[in-house]
Design an enzyme around this catalytic site. Structure first.
Site, PDB file in Angstrom:
ATOM      1  N   SER A 147      48.263  62.524  45.015  1.00 34.75           N
ATOM      2  CA  SER A 147      48.301  64.211  44.699  1.00 34.75           C
ATOM      3  C   SER A 147      47.689  64.394  43.478  1.00 34.75           C
ATOM      4  CB  SER A 147      49.496  64.812  45.075  1.00 34.75           C
ATOM      5  OG  SER A 147      49.403  66.169  44.950  1.00 34.75           O
TER       6      SER A 147
ATOM      7  N   TYR B 273      58.692  66.589  43.380  1.00 36.65           N
ATOM      8  CA  TYR B 273      57.273  66.212  43.795  1.00 36.65           C
ATOM      9  C   TYR B 273      56.516  65.819  42.927  1.00 36.65           C
ATOM     10  CZ  TYR B 273      53.224  66.043  46.821  1.00 36.65           C
ATOM     11  OH  TYR B 273      51.871  65.990  47.345  1.00 36.65           O
TER      12      TYR B 273
END
Length: 199
Positions: free
Chosen positions: A148, A162
């Site tokens: 990501s 995250y």
């Protein structure tokens, strides 16, 4: 295709010269999006599916297995099933990931922090470590980590846990690639941008 390959298909796959791919990932409908809010609530299982297939040009087929990404034993058993059905794994795609709505540092708990690292980082390590030995034996293999942009730049949108997990996944891929290059194993990290989803 939800059913495991038939015994006839398995023999066909074992003898096929084409590459066998192993895709470790989950759709957003299968991921828990609510982390436990109190120690009395057990963390939900971070479920994913392993999809394995051979290319159609090699006369192959596809099948899948469900497992808990946080469990090394669960992953090892699923990979063993892939080996039994396909004979080998040439390509591993680590695509498992999740996030939670309660992602600010103020809202994170030790339980939700551990869940995020387990789902976004530990699972990739477990899958990689189980697949690497047979790739080393063949002196060939490809590992692709779907990361990501949160693995390249940290910010509130992804949340602290995250972001930490995705930075760890980036480091894992870079390190494994450097360690295994002389064994013919190639590792790629891919960093997709943000996507508008329910979480």
């Amino acid at each position: 295709m939800s059913n495991p390959a038939s015994s006839t298909s398995r023999e066909k796959l074992r003898s096929s010269p084409g590459p066998a791919a192993d895709w470790a990932g989950g759709s957003r409908s299968r991921w828990p999006v609510q982390a436990p809010t109190s120690p009395s609530r057990a963390a939900p299982p971070a479920r994913l599916e392993i999809h394995a297939w051979r290319s159609r040009s090699s006369g192959g087929a596809a099948t899948r297995w469900s497992l808990d990404v946080r469990s090394p034993d669960s992953i090892a058993a699923a990979v063993e099933s892939v080996h039994a059905a396909f004979g080998r794994i040439d390509i591993l795609v680590n695509n498992a990931g999740m996030n939670i709505k309660q992602r600010t540092t103020r809202e994170l708990t030790p339980e939700s922090w551990r869940l995020m690292l387990a789902a976004n980082l530990d699972g990739a390590f477990y899958c990689t470590s189980v697949v690497l030995p047979q790739m080393r034996d063949r002196k060939d293999g490809v590992i692709i980590n779907i990361n990501s942009t949160s693995g390249k730049r940290s910010g509130p949108l992804g949340g602290a846990s995250y972001n930490a997990a995705k930075f760890g996944l980036s480091a894992l891929g870079i390190c494994v690639g450097a360690e295994e290059k002389d064994n013919g194993i190639r590792v790629s990290n891919i960093y997709p941008g943000e996507i508008d989803t329910p979480i």
